[in-house]
Design an enzyme around this catalytic site. Structure first.
Site, PDB file in Angstrom:
ATOM      1  N   LYS A 188       7.756  -3.963  -3.733  1.00  0.00           N
ATOM      2  CA  LYS A 188       7.636  -3.002  -2.936  1.00  0.00           C
ATOM      3  C   LYS A 188       9.093  -2.144  -3.130  1.00  0.00           C
ATOM      4  O   LYS A 188      10.025  -2.665  -2.877  1.00  0.00           O
ATOM      5  CB  LYS A 188       7.562  -3.287  -1.274  1.00  0.00           C
ATOM      6  CG  LYS A 188       7.713  -1.991  -0.455  1.00  0.00           C
ATOM      7  CD  LYS A 188       7.886  -2.363   0.981  1.00  0.00           C
ATOM      8  CE  LYS A 188       9.381  -2.031   1.234  1.00  0.00           C
ATOM      9  NZ  LYS A 188       9.767  -0.906   0.762  1.00  0.00           N
ATOM     10  N   GLU A 263      20.420 -10.415  -2.513  1.00  0.00           N
ATOM     11  CA  GLU A 263      21.449  -9.668  -3.310  1.00  0.00           C
ATOM     12  C   GLU A 263      21.760  -8.615  -2.532  1.00  0.00           C
ATOM     13  O   GLU A 263      21.134  -7.609  -2.051  1.00  0.00           O
ATOM     14  CB  GLU A 263      20.966  -9.091  -4.588  1.00  0.00           C
ATOM     15  CG  GLU A 263      22.300  -8.950  -5.455  1.00  0.00           C
ATOM     16  CD  GLU A 263      22.903  -7.408  -5.524  1.00  0.00           C
ATOM     17  OE1 GLU A 263      23.669  -7.019  -4.710  1.00  0.00           O
ATOM     18  OE2 GLU A 263      22.337  -6.716  -6.397  1.00  0.00           O
ATOM     19  N   CYS A 297      26.426  -1.845  -4.400  1.00  0.00           N
ATOM     20  CA  CYS A 297      26.816  -3.277  -3.616  1.00  0.00           C
ATOM     21  C   CYS A 297      28.019  -3.562  -4.134  1.00  0.00           C
ATOM     22  O   CYS A 297      28.557  -4.110  -3.052  1.00  0.00           O
ATOM     23  CB  CYS A 297      25.604  -4.230  -3.640  1.00  0.00           C
ATOM     24  SG  CYS A 297      25.097  -4.350  -5.498  1.00  0.00           S
ATOM     25  N   GLU A 397      31.205  -2.151   4.888  1.00  0.00           N
ATOM     26  CA  GLU A 397      30.738  -1.304   3.632  1.00  0.00           C
ATOM     27  C   GLU A 397      30.143  -0.311   4.112  1.00  0.00           C
ATOM     28  O   GLU A 397      29.482   0.052   5.057  1.00  0.00           O
ATOM     29  CB  GLU A 397      29.421  -2.378   3.221  1.00  0.00           C
ATOM     30  CG  GLU A 397      28.815  -1.601   1.884  1.00  0.00           C
ATOM     31  CD  GLU A 397      27.644  -2.719   1.269  1.00  0.00           C
ATOM     32  OE1 GLU A 397      26.923  -2.761   1.980  1.00  0.00           O
ATOM     33  OE2 GLU A 397      27.575  -2.887   0.327  1.00  0.00           O
TER      34      GLU A 397
HETATM   35  P1  NDP Z   1      17.386  -1.701   3.766  1.00  0.00           P
HETATM   36  O1  NDP Z   1      18.064  -3.069   3.507  1.00  0.00           O
HETATM   37  O2  NDP Z   1      16.860  -1.271   4.988  1.00  0.00           O
HETATM   38  O3  NDP Z   1      16.338  -1.411   2.647  1.00  0.00           O
HETATM   39  C1  NDP Z   1      16.149  -2.386   1.477  1.00  0.00           C
HETATM   40  C2  NDP Z   1      14.708  -2.434   1.143  1.00  0.00           C
HETATM   41  O4  NDP Z   1      14.141  -3.295   2.058  1.00  0.00           O
HETATM   42  C3  NDP Z   1      13.581  -1.324   1.378  1.00  0.00           C
HETATM   43  O5  NDP Z   1      12.792  -1.486   0.202  1.00  0.00           O
HETATM   44  C4  NDP Z   1      13.255  -1.442   2.594  1.00  0.00           C
HETATM   45  O6  NDP Z   1      12.134  -0.708   2.843  1.00  0.00           O
HETATM   46  C5  NDP Z   1      12.869  -2.700   2.985  1.00  0.00           C
HETATM   47  N1  NDP Z   1      13.105  -3.118   4.383  1.00  0.00           N
HETATM   48  C6  NDP Z   1      13.573  -2.834   5.177  1.00  0.00           C
HETATM   49  N2  NDP Z   1      13.370  -3.258   6.495  1.00  0.00           N
HETATM   50  C7  NDP Z   1      12.544  -4.328   5.963  1.00  0.00           C
HETATM   51  C8  NDP Z   1      11.839  -5.419   6.871  1.00  0.00           C
HETATM   52  N3  NDP Z   1      11.825  -5.512   7.947  1.00  0.00           N
HETATM   53  N4  NDP Z   1      10.963  -6.221   6.249  1.00  0.00           N
HETATM   54  C9  NDP Z   1      10.939  -6.090   4.591  1.00  0.00           C
HETATM   55  N5  NDP Z   1      11.565  -5.265   4.254  1.00  0.00           N
HETATM   56  C10 NDP Z   1      12.255  -4.245   4.746  1.00  0.00           C
HETATM   57  O7  NDP Z   1      18.428  -0.835   3.291  1.00  0.00           O
HETATM   58  P2  NDP Z   1      18.959   0.766   3.892  1.00  0.00           P
HETATM   59  O8  NDP Z   1      18.095   1.681   3.006  1.00  0.00           O
HETATM   60  O9  NDP Z   1      18.527   0.823   5.232  1.00  0.00           O
HETATM   61  O10 NDP Z   1      20.280   0.751   3.807  1.00  0.00           O
HETATM   62  C11 NDP Z   1      21.256   0.470   4.585  1.00  0.00           C
HETATM   63  C12 NDP Z   1      22.535  -0.259   3.878  1.00  0.00           C
HETATM   64  O11 NDP Z   1      22.484  -1.351   3.313  1.00  0.00           O
HETATM   65  C13 NDP Z   1      23.385   0.535   3.131  1.00  0.00           C
HETATM   66  O12 NDP Z   1      24.257   1.482   3.965  1.00  0.00           O
HETATM   67  C14 NDP Z   1      24.084  -0.371   2.489  1.00  0.00           C
HETATM   68  O13 NDP Z   1      25.306  -0.613   2.841  1.00  0.00           O
HETATM   69  C15 NDP Z   1      23.060  -1.443   2.168  1.00  0.00           C
HETATM   70  N6  NDP Z   1      22.393  -1.214   0.997  1.00  0.00           N
HETATM   71  C16 NDP Z   1      22.794  -2.298   0.082  1.00  0.00           C
HETATM   72  C17 NDP Z   1      22.027  -2.328  -1.159  1.00  0.00           C
HETATM   73  C18 NDP Z   1      22.559  -3.285  -2.284  1.00  0.00           C
HETATM   74  O14 NDP Z   1      22.404  -3.092  -3.461  1.00  0.00           O
HETATM   75  N7  NDP Z   1      22.987  -4.624  -2.046  1.00  0.00           N
HETATM   76  C19 NDP Z   1      21.116  -1.415  -1.621  1.00  0.00           C
HETATM   77  C20 NDP Z   1      20.904  -0.301  -0.501  1.00  0.00           C
HETATM   78  C21 NDP Z   1      21.517  -0.552   0.748  1.00  0.00           C
HETATM   79  P3  NDP Z   1      12.045   1.111   3.188  1.00  0.00           P
HETATM   80  O15 NDP Z   1      12.730   1.473   2.039  1.00  0.00           O
HETATM   81  O16 NDP Z   1      10.523   1.403   3.394  1.00  0.00           O
HETATM   82  O17 NDP Z   1      12.844   1.119   4.394  1.00  0.00           O
END
Ligand code: NDP
Length: 498
Positions: A188, A263, A297, A397
């Site tokens: 996904k 990660e 990240c 972050e």
């Molecule tokens: P999320 O952790 O919400 O999203 C990452 C993935 O998880 C997306 O595919 C999202 O789906 C999915 N997801 C969200 N909620 C659930 C759930 N309950 N069960 C299963 N899958 C889920 O990141 P955000 O986009 O909200 O970003 C928020 C913060 O996360 C950022 O500000 C940053 O600090 C951090 N981040 C870190 C990353 C990294 O590389 N480690 C990458 C991105 C964000 P959907 O897109 O449909 O919401």
């Protein structure tokens, strides 16, 4: 019904065909519910297209397809799996420029950054292809009456949930080691950036992977994502994203004892000693925090600079400022742009809120601190300096083009401050003294230490986090461990009776 639409890249005015369906069993199909969701571009905030939106019932179909495919894929000769991955890498390379443009359109990052991603994508798939026939076990010496050997077997259907900052690279980091070791995948992508993932599915089919081996189903985190976490036939989940959702992934996966790799977030220290190569170091600080719009990240977002000589410290800061002022920010499709748009409206607002908090707590602003324009999610590269260690901007972050600079006067003080974080993903050390480099690297609590470079990824070098930055490693030989389980075979040997 055709699940495809024509999209146009801005400025260069080139068009391409974008798949819009769910990719299951090598076909683009409708969501069972008939629901769709809108994809917009952060460059102009305009709508690009509607995509089919997967729900729990589509997860069921995709998992059944992947489960069926697994029964043959796990016994497919490793060299054939390798051949398919090599073919896939060649096809991605053929489409590299289009894929980089899709990434910039959907995510907002500059073409420079998208092209960097695509190079690593191709090289990483090739690296995985090379591992397919090298997943060996051991023979174990116990006694002369037994033969003991181990095999490393695939896990089954692997679920993958990826973020929006590196859409295609994260796709590759998940499917590469999973397929190389004989697993099948249901992935996904982030709802904000699914376009490149669907486009590349055409190449999965063209490469000749059997139906069901790779399934890509865009849908919401709470709907589709959660159904992946709960499905009993999924044996492992690989997740990249926020620490908060990472906790949910662990909790949900615990219910069916799935293996989990995470990660997650970071707040990585990038450390400058006075004996560094100043010009090179400044470029590495820029790559550390402004590459990919700061949405990395492991971004080097906490910059520690030696300040035993205060004059040197302030001159270094001025040189850093002058270099950052030369960066071109704007539409990723414009020539020479280094920093594009922040990827999502939420993230854009988060970054602006942190900048506001920094100003309200009277932090010293070296540069930046504003939105650029009034259309698209553009933010000035922003640097606060002399920031206290316990300030919110040092501890949390931000995930955008915002750096905090902190001075240090001794190595002990530096190490204590650098490790004063719940995270432990990346870190950087800039010095010309090998002793300082190794001494400090040994004491940093981080999964990666870049010495005299930063965000310098290589497909053969493992990447992952200490502390709350995650579990498991991506890339390198270590990534394969997350996708195999050990079977021990112990055979009793009888003495021949002749
Ligand atoms: P999320 O952790 O919400 O999203 C990452 C993935 O998880 C997306 O595919 C999202 O789906 C999915 N997801 C969200 N909620 C659930 C759930 N309950 N069960 C299963 N899958 C889920 O990141 P955000 O986009 O909200 O970003 C928020 C913060 O996360 C950022 O500000 C940053 O600090 C951090 N981040 C870190 C990353 C990294 O590389 N480690 C990458 C991105 C964000 P959907 O897109 O449909 O919401």
């Amino acid at each position: 019904m055709s699940f495809s639409t024509t999209l146009t890249f801005p400025i260069i005015n080139k068009t391409y065909d974008q798949p819009t369906g769910l990719f299951i069993n090598n076909e683009f199909v409708a969501a069972k519910s008939g629901k769709t969701f809108e994809v917009t571009t952060p460059i102009t905030e305009e709508k690009l297209t509607d995509l089919q939106q997967a729900g729990a019932e589509d997860v069921e179909v995709a998992v059944q397809a992947a489960h069926k495919a697994f029964q043959e894929w796990k016994f497919t000769e490793p060299s054939i799996r390798g051949k398919l991955l090599y073919k896939f890498a060649d096809l991605v390379e053929r489409e590299k420029e289009t894929l980089a443009q899709i990434e910039s359109l959907d995510n907002g990052k500059s073409l420079v950054c998208s092209r960097y991603d695509l190079n690593l994508v191709v090289e990483y798939i090739r690296s995985c292809a090379g591992y397919t026939d090298k997943i060996d076990g051991r023979t174990i010496n116990s006694d002369s009456h037994h033969l003991n050997y181990t095999k490393r077997e695939p896990l089954g259907v692997c679920g993958a949930i990826t973020p929006w900052n590196f859409p295609l690279l994260m796709f590759t980091w998940k499917i590469g080691p999973a397929l190389a070791t004989g697993n099948t995948v249901v992935l996904k992508p982030a709802s904000a950036t699914p376009l490149s993932n669907l486009y590349v599915c055409k190449l999965i089919k063209e490469a000749g992977f059997p139906p069901g081996v790779v399934n890509v189903i865009p849908g919401s985190g709470r709907g589709c994502g959660n159904a992946i976490l709960q499905h009993p036939l999924i044996k492992k989940v690989a997740f990249t994203g926020s620490t908060e959702v990472g906790r949910t992934v662990m909790t949900e996966c615990a219910k069916t004892i799935k293996k989990v790799t995470l990660e997650l977030g970071g707040k990585s220290p990038n450390i400058v000693f006075q004996d560094c190569d100043v010009e090179q170091t400044i470029q590495h600080l820029i790559t550390g925090i402004f590459f990919n719009n700061g949405e990395v990240c492991c971004a080097g977002s906490r910059i520690y600079i030696q300040a035993t000589d205060e004059k040197w410290y302030s001159e270094f800061l001025q040189k850093f400022k002058v270099a950052v002022e030369k960066l071109k920010i704007g539409n990723p499709f414009e020539e020479g742009v280094f920093q594009g748009a922040q990827s999502t409206p939420d993230q854009f607002q988060t970054v602006l809120d942190y900048i506001k908090a920094g100003k309200e707590s009277k932090l010293k602003l070296l540069m930046g601190g504003n939105r650029i324009g009034d259309k698209g999610y553009f933010v000035e590269p922003t640097i606060f300096y002399d920031v206290p260690q316990d300030n919110k901007l040092t501890q949390e972050e931000i995930f955008g083009p915002v750096a905090v600079v902190l001075p240090f006067k001794s190595v002990d003080e530096l190490i204590e401050k650098a490790n004063d974080s719940e995270f432990g993903l990346g870190s950087g050390v800039h010095t010309e003294d090998i002793n300082t480099a190794i001494y400090v690297s040994d004491r940093l609590a981080a999964g990666t230490v870049w010495v005299n470079c930063y965000n310098d990824f290589h497909q053969n070098v493992p990447f992952g986090g200490f502390k709350q930055s995650g579990i498991g490693r991506e890339m390198g030989a270590e990534a394969l461990d997350n996708y195999t389980q050990v079977k021990a075979v112990r055979i009793k040997i009888k003495t021949p009776q002749i």
